[in-house]
Design a protein around this motif. Structure first.
Motif, PDB file in Angstrom:
ATOM      1  N   THR A 158      10.424   4.644  -4.369  1.00 34.57           N
ATOM      2  CA  THR A 158       9.257   5.476  -4.099  1.00 34.57           C
ATOM      3  C   THR A 158       8.254   4.795  -3.176  1.00 34.57           C
ATOM      4  N   GLY A 159       8.254   3.464  -3.138  1.00 37.03           N
ATOM      5  CA  GLY A 159       7.302   2.781  -2.279  1.00 37.03           C
ATOM      6  C   GLY A 159       7.577   2.967  -0.806  1.00 37.03           C
ATOM      7  N   GLY A 160       8.798   3.311  -0.442  1.00 37.84           N
ATOM      8  CA  GLY A 160       9.134   3.424   0.968  1.00 37.84           C
ATOM      9  C   GLY A 160       9.514   4.815   1.392  1.00 37.84           C
ATOM     10  N   ILE A 161       9.402   5.789   0.517  1.00 35.84           N
ATOM     11  CA  ILE A 161       9.824   7.147   0.819  1.00 35.84           C
ATOM     12  C   ILE A 161       8.646   8.091   0.615  1.00 35.84           C
ATOM     13  N   ALA A 162       8.448   8.966   1.577  1.00 37.00           N
ATOM     14  CA  ALA A 162       7.376   9.952   1.484  1.00 37.00           C
ATOM     15  C   ALA A 162       7.957  11.303   1.097  1.00 37.00           C
ATOM     16  N   ASN A 163       7.078  12.215   0.681  1.00 32.14           N
ATOM     17  CA  ASN A 163       7.530  13.550   0.308  1.00 32.14           C
ATOM     18  C   ASN A 163       6.488  14.559   0.740  1.00 32.14           C
ATOM     19  N   ALA A 164       6.888  15.817   0.756  1.00 29.56           N
ATOM     20  CA  ALA A 164       5.962  16.874   1.159  1.00 29.56           C
ATOM     21  C   ALA A 164       6.390  18.194   0.553  1.00 29.56           C
ATOM     22  N   GLY A 165       5.470  19.134   0.522  1.00 34.64           N
ATOM     23  CA  GLY A 165       5.789  20.498   0.124  1.00 34.64           C
ATOM     24  C   GLY A 165       6.157  20.647  -1.328  1.00 34.64           C
ATOM     25  N   ASP A 202      10.183  19.845  -1.275  1.00 36.25           N
ATOM     26  CA  ASP A 202      11.181  20.435  -0.379  1.00 36.25           C
ATOM     27  C   ASP A 202      11.633  19.468   0.698  1.00 36.25           C
ATOM     28  N   ALA A 203      10.980  18.284   0.817  1.00 35.28           N
ATOM     29  CA  ALA A 203      11.365  17.326   1.846  1.00 35.28           C
ATOM     30  C   ALA A 203      11.108  15.899   1.389  1.00 35.28           C
ATOM     31  N   LEU A 204      11.977  14.984   1.796  1.00 32.49           N
ATOM     32  CA  LEU A 204      11.821  13.548   1.610  1.00 32.49           C
ATOM     33  C   LEU A 204      12.091  12.888   2.954  1.00 32.49           C
ATOM     34  N   TRP A 205      11.393  11.774   3.262  1.00 28.75           N
ATOM     35  CA  TRP A 205      11.735  11.059   4.483  1.00 28.75           C
ATOM     36  C   TRP A 205      11.475   9.573   4.316  1.00 28.75           C
ATOM     37  N   TRP A 206      12.185   8.780   5.141  1.00 35.59           N
ATOM     38  CA  TRP A 206      12.196   7.331   4.961  1.00 35.59           C
ATOM     39  C   TRP A 206      12.676   6.666   6.252  1.00 35.59           C
ATOM     40  N   THR A 228      -0.079  11.814   8.217  1.00 38.79           N
ATOM     41  CA  THR A 228      -0.676  12.569   9.310  1.00 38.79           C
ATOM     42  C   THR A 228      -0.531  14.068   9.101  1.00 38.79           C
ATOM     43  N   SER A 229       0.483  14.488   8.386  1.00 33.93           N
ATOM     44  CA  SER A 229       0.688  15.915   8.156  1.00 33.93           C
ATOM     45  C   SER A 229       1.654  16.103   6.998  1.00 33.93           C
ATOM     46  N   LEU A 230       1.348  17.051   6.137  1.00 36.10           N
ATOM     47  CA  LEU A 230       2.231  17.329   5.016  1.00 36.10           C
ATOM     48  C   LEU A 230       3.181  18.471   5.346  1.00 36.10           C
ATOM     49  N   VAL A 231       3.670  18.473   6.577  1.00 32.24           N
ATOM     50  CA  VAL A 231       4.667  19.464   6.969  1.00 32.24           C
ATOM     51  C   VAL A 231       6.050  18.853   6.793  1.00 32.24           C
ATOM     52  N   SER A 232       7.059  19.699   6.805  1.00 32.74           N
ATOM     53  CA  SER A 232       8.418  19.203   6.667  1.00 32.74           C
ATOM     54  C   SER A 232       8.819  18.419   7.909  1.00 32.74           C
ATOM     55  N   PRO A 233       9.556  17.320   7.745  1.00 32.47           N
ATOM     56  CA  PRO A 233      10.006  16.538   8.900  1.00 32.47           C
ATOM     57  C   PRO A 233      11.208  17.152   9.621  1.00 32.47           C
TER      58      PRO A 233
END
Length: 298
Positions: free
Chosen positions: A44-51, A63-67, A77-82
């Motif tokens: 969790t320390g290196g992965i962001a999430n949104a939505g 609905d989204a994870l990114w790393w 910067t934005s909580l939109v999907s990557p």
């Protein structure tokens, strides 16, 4: 390769057929899927999430994870999907591309799940009519740095399916993910492109059938992988790939680097033959995987 396909065909035949004597029934359906981000995904320390898509069983779903990007502003910067996607009225993917959503304009590796919801009188699910698409899982496979402290290695796709306004049991599909080394010939994709692939291993247990009762008649919902994008490849349990293999109890999807890849999950509704309900679901995901690979291999 052929041995895996033949074995799956035998397993499918042993499950039993579907009853054809009952009248067809059509139902409204909707579903809400998201990635569970808890102890099962320990990075969790290196992965962001949104939505946020709501909570089921006490766990928030996204609905989204990114790393993978060393940029410390990831996800702020934005909580939109990557991943930007367009789905048409027939639930087919029109386009899918990585979104340059971080502050330095470079996309991270990311996952996105899109629920292909129906509604009253629209694309209804009809018994005996075969599979219909219900969700797509997208993977933007981007080159990452040598810093592997924030890589995704596992997760859960948790879904809530509603039939005729009544929720069915919550369903979890767990997966393992391996981010392969960049430009390593040991992990080249099977299309002879010389480009490396990452690998997902989806547990087959998450694709078991669900019994439901509609108007006093017992039915079951079955789930399967019914399609992958052109730059994704399916391998069956035991098939060797790179320096690894698809493990028993899983069906695996390889996704090509520098592409947005996706898999489509389908659902069907049937009346089981007597005695087959307990067996159904053992091989349906494998049937979809074998069918797709057989089609690809020509």
């Amino acid at each position: 390769m052929k041995k895996s396909i033949i074995s799956l065909a035998i397993l499918a035949a042993s499950v039993g057929g579907f009853a054809s004597s009952a009248s067809a029934v059509s139902v409204d359906w909707s579903q809400n899927s998201g990635f569970v981000f808890n102890a099962v995904t320990p990075q969790t320390g290196g992965i962001a999430n949104a939505g946020p898509v709501g909570a089921l069983g006490g766990d928030a779903r996204y609905d989204a994870l990114w790393w993978g990007n060393d940029n410390p502003a990831r996800g702020t910067t934005s909580l939109v999907s990557p991943i930007s996607t367009v789905i048409d009225g027939a639930n087919q993917v029109v386009s899918a591309a990585p979104a340059a959503f971080t502050s330095d304009g470079t996309p991270d590796s990311s996952l996105k799940v899109v629920s292909l919801n129906s509604g009253p009188g629209v694309n209804m699910l009809t018994s005996g009519a075969g599979y219909i698409p219900i969700s797509d899982v997208f993977h933007s496979n981007q080159t990452i740095s040598s810093d592997s402290s924030g890589l995704l290695t596992s997760g859960i796709v948790r879904s809530e399916l509603t039939i005729n306004g009544t929720p069915t049991p919550i369903n979890d599909v767990s997966f393992l993910f391996f981010e392969t080394p960049n430009n390593d010939a040991n992990y080249n994709c099977p299309d002879n492109s010389g480009i490396s692939c990452d690998i997902f291993q989806f547990a087959t247990g998450g694709f078991a059938s669900t019994p439901i009762n509609i108007g006093g008649t017992n039915y079951h919902l079955s789930f399967a992988l019914i399609g992958v994008s052109p730059n994704a490849f399916i391998i069956n349990p035991g098939d060797l790939w790179g320096n690894s293999a698809c493990q028993a109890g899983n069906f695996c999807v390889l996704t090509k680097e520098q592409n947005v890849n996706w898999i489509t999950i389908g659902m069907r509704l049937d009346v089981p033959e007597p005695g087959s309900l307990a067996l159904l679901g053992l091989g349906l995901f494998g049937m979809g995987a074998a069918f797709r690979r057989r089609k690809t291999n020509g």
